[in-house]
Design a protein around this motif. Structure first.
Motif, PDB file in Angstrom:
ATOM      1  N   LYS A  27      42.562  19.656   1.020  1.00 53.21           N
ATOM      2  CA  LYS A  27      43.761  20.063   0.934  1.00 53.21           C
ATOM      3  C   LYS A  27      44.143  21.131   1.982  1.00 53.21           C
ATOM      4  CE  LYS A  27      44.158  19.216  -4.311  1.00 53.21           C
ATOM      5  NZ  LYS A  27      44.020  20.092  -5.510  1.00 53.21           N
ATOM      6  N   GLN A  28      43.348  22.058   2.048  1.00 52.54           N
ATOM      7  CA  GLN A  28      43.439  23.045   3.231  1.00 52.54           C
ATOM      8  C   GLN A  28      43.635  22.149   4.419  1.00 52.54           C
ATOM      9  OE1 GLN A  28      44.329  26.126   2.847  1.00 52.54           O
ATOM     10  NE2 GLN A  28      45.174  26.082   4.955  1.00 52.54           N
ATOM     11  N   THR A  29      43.100  21.227   5.024  1.00 51.27           N
ATOM     12  CA  THR A  29      42.741  20.343   6.211  1.00 51.27           C
ATOM     13  C   THR A  29      44.022  19.924   6.384  1.00 51.27           C
ATOM     14  OG1 THR A  29      40.568  20.268   6.126  1.00 51.27           O
ATOM     15  CG2 THR A  29      41.806  18.888   7.741  1.00 51.27           C
ATOM     16  N   LEU A  30      44.812  19.182   5.153  1.00 53.42           N
ATOM     17  CA  LEU A  30      46.026  18.634   5.087  1.00 53.42           C
ATOM     18  C   LEU A  30      47.032  19.738   5.318  1.00 53.42           C
ATOM     19  CD1 LEU A  30      45.564  15.782   2.559  1.00 53.42           C
ATOM     20  CD2 LEU A  30      45.303  15.443   4.995  1.00 53.42           C
ATOM     21  N   GLU A  31      47.247  20.768   4.886  1.00 57.72           N
ATOM     22  CA  GLU A  31      48.044  21.739   5.099  1.00 57.72           C
ATOM     23  C   GLU A  31      48.039  22.401   6.282  1.00 57.72           C
ATOM     24  OE1 GLU A  31      47.525  24.842   1.894  1.00 57.72           O
ATOM     25  OE2 GLU A  31      47.834  23.219   0.176  1.00 57.72           O
ATOM     26  N   ASP A  32      46.943  22.431   6.846  1.00 63.99           N
ATOM     27  CA  ASP A  32      46.705  23.063   8.325  1.00 63.99           C
ATOM     28  C   ASP A  32      47.350  22.032   9.140  1.00 63.99           C
ATOM     29  OD1 ASP A  32      45.537  25.280   7.416  1.00 63.99           O
ATOM     30  OD2 ASP A  32      43.455  24.362   8.141  1.00 63.99           O
ATOM     31  N   THR A  33      47.156  20.724   8.791  1.00 66.42           N
ATOM     32  CA  THR A  33      47.771  19.582   9.610  1.00 66.42           C
ATOM     33  C   THR A  33      49.274  19.769   9.805  1.00 66.42           C
ATOM     34  OG1 THR A  33      45.868  18.220   9.322  1.00 66.42           O
ATOM     35  CG2 THR A  33      48.190  16.980  10.214  1.00 66.42           C
ATOM     36  N   GLU A  34      49.693  19.936   8.500  1.00 62.36           N
ATOM     37  CA  GLU A  34      51.394  19.866   8.207  1.00 62.36           C
ATOM     38  C   GLU A  34      51.799  21.060   9.168  1.00 62.36           C
ATOM     39  OE1 GLU A  34      55.179  19.004   8.134  1.00 62.36           O
ATOM     40  OE2 GLU A  34      53.435  17.453   7.527  1.00 62.36           O
ATOM     41  N   ALA A  35      51.244  22.277   9.001  1.00 59.54           N
ATOM     42  CA  ALA A  35      51.481  23.604   9.436  1.00 59.54           C
ATOM     43  C   ALA A  35      51.528  23.533  10.896  1.00 59.54           C
ATOM     44  CB  ALA A  35      50.845  24.584   9.179  1.00 59.54           C
ATOM     45  N   ILE A  36      50.514  22.770  11.870  1.00 54.21           N
ATOM     46  CA  ILE A  36      50.308  22.521  13.077  1.00 54.21           C
ATOM     47  C   ILE A  36      51.792  21.809  13.567  1.00 54.21           C
ATOM     48  CG2 ILE A  36      49.396  21.547  14.978  1.00 54.21           C
ATOM     49  CD1 ILE A  36      46.609  22.297  13.395  1.00 54.21           C
ATOM     50  N   ALA A  37      51.979  20.647  12.961  1.00 53.97           N
ATOM     51  CA  ALA A  37      53.160  19.648  13.099  1.00 53.97           C
ATOM     52  C   ALA A  37      54.257  20.333  12.918  1.00 53.97           C
ATOM     53  CB  ALA A  37      53.048  18.630  11.891  1.00 53.97           C
ATOM     54  N   GLN A  38      54.550  21.175  11.937  1.00 56.24           N
ATOM     55  CA  GLN A  38      55.942  21.788  11.894  1.00 56.24           C
ATOM     56  C   GLN A  38      56.143  22.819  13.104  1.00 56.24           C
ATOM     57  OE1 GLN A  38      58.324  20.956   9.626  1.00 56.24           O
ATOM     58  NE2 GLN A  38      59.505  22.370  11.210  1.00 56.24           N
ATOM     59  N   GLU A  39      54.898  23.783  13.322  1.00 57.89           N
ATOM     60  CA  GLU A  39      55.130  24.635  14.404  1.00 57.89           C
ATOM     61  C   GLU A  39      55.398  23.843  15.820  1.00 57.89           C
ATOM     62  OE1 GLU A  39      52.020  27.292  17.114  1.00 57.89           O
ATOM     63  OE2 GLU A  39      51.854  27.357  15.062  1.00 57.89           O
ATOM     64  N   ARG A  40      54.752  22.662  15.935  1.00 60.64           N
ATOM     65  CA  ARG A  40      55.291  21.884  17.157  1.00 60.64           C
ATOM     66  C   ARG A  40      56.678  21.272  17.190  1.00 60.64           C
ATOM     67  NH1 ARG A  40      51.937  22.991  21.302  1.00 60.64           N
ATOM     68  NH2 ARG A  40      49.778  22.336  21.019  1.00 60.64           N
ATOM     69  N   ARG A  41      57.000  20.933  16.135  1.00 60.30           N
ATOM     70  CA  ARG A  41      58.542  20.272  15.850  1.00 60.30           C
ATOM     71  C   ARG A  41      59.532  21.477  16.086  1.00 60.30           C
ATOM     72  NH1 ARG A  41      56.002  17.237  11.076  1.00 60.30           N
ATOM     73  NH2 ARG A  41      55.833  15.259  11.800  1.00 60.30           N
ATOM     74  N   ASP A  42      59.210  22.575  15.539  1.00 60.57           N
ATOM     75  CA  ASP A  42      60.064  23.662  15.700  1.00 60.57           C
ATOM     76  C   ASP A  42      60.096  24.171  17.187  1.00 60.57           C
ATOM     77  OD1 ASP A  42      60.423  24.095  13.028  1.00 60.57           O
ATOM     78  OD2 ASP A  42      59.025  25.745  12.869  1.00 60.57           O
ATOM     79  N   GLU A  43      59.105  23.712  17.840  1.00 58.74           N
ATOM     80  CA  GLU A  43      59.209  24.109  19.648  1.00 58.74           C
ATOM     81  C   GLU A  43      59.819  22.749  20.209  1.00 58.74           C
ATOM     82  OE1 GLU A  43      55.173  24.542  20.429  1.00 58.74           O
ATOM     83  OE2 GLU A  43      55.122  26.581  19.484  1.00 58.74           O
TER      84      GLU A  43
END
Length: 172
Positions: A27-43
Motif C-alpha cells: 500500500k505504501q509503495t502504491l501511495e509513493d508511486t502516486e505521490a511521485i506521479a503527482q509531483e511530476r504532473r505538478d511540474e
C-alpha cells in the motif's frame, strides 16, 4: 485463495503475511508511486503508471537467452500503455525508490524521458530469496535491466540501469 496453497509442494509455497506487513508495504509503495506521479504532473510532466501483474527476478541461467534483471509481466490492459509510451532511445534516465521489508524488495522504478518531460512509473515487489542469480549477474555486468513482457512472453521493451544498488536489498 486457500491458506494451504503450496503446502504439498514446498517449492511452490508462497510466504504468508499474517501481520499484514507486506500488505502495508505494498500500500505504501502504491501511495509513493502516486505521490511521485503527482509531483511530476505538478511540474508539467506527462506521467503514466504501469501496473505489472507480476514482477520476478531473472538470471542468465533461467532461460534460453542471457536476460537478467527485473521482469515485469504486463497484463493486457496495460500493454498498449507500455507500447505507446516506452521507447528505449527516448527514456534515457531513471530513478529508483526501493526498500526491503520482511524479505521482499518494494520498488518504484521511474523511467524518464527528459527531452519531452515524460515519466513512466512501475511499482513492484520481488522476493529477495529468489534474487541471487539476478544479483550475481548485475555485479558481474555492473548493470541491471528492467524488462517488460506480456503474459504470453512477448518482450515489449528493456531498459538498462547503470547502477543496480537501489534495486538490491541492503543497498536501497
Amino acid at each position: 485463495m486457500h491458506d494451504d496453497i503450496g503446502a504439498a509442494d514446498p517449492g511452490s509455497f508462497r510466504r504468508r503475511d499474517p501481520q499484514g506487513v507486506q500488505t502495508e508495504a505494498w500500500k505504501q509503495t502504491l501511495e509513493d508511486t502516486e505521490a511521485i506521479a503527482q509531483e511530476r504532473r505538478d511540474e508539467g510532466w506527462d506521467v503514466v503508471t504501469v501496473m505489472a501483474a507480476h514482477t520476478d527476478t531473472v538470471s542468465r541461467d533461467m532461460g534460453e537467452d542471457d536476460r537478467f534483471g527485473l521482469m515485469h509481466v504486463i497484463p493486457n490492459n496495460y500493454v498498449e500503455t507500455v507500447t505507446d509510451t516506452f521507447d528505449s532511445d527516448e527514456f534515457t534516465e531513471y530513478l529508483v525508490y526501493g526498500t526491503e521489508i520482511d524479505g521482499f524488495m518494494f520498488v518504484v522504478t521511474e523511467l524518464i524521458d527528459p527531452e519531452t518531460e515524460r515519466s513512466m512509473l512501475i511499482p513492484s515487489r520481488y522476493d529477495i530469496a529468489r534474487a541471487d542469480g539476478m544479483i550475481t549477474a548485475a555485479e558481474d555486468e555492473d548493470a541491471l535491466y528492467t524488462h517488460f513482457k506480456t503474459i504470453d512472453g512477448t518482450i515489449l521493451g528493456t531498459f538498462e540501469h547503470d547502477e543496480y544498488d537501489p534495486f538490491i536489498a541492503g543497498n536501497a
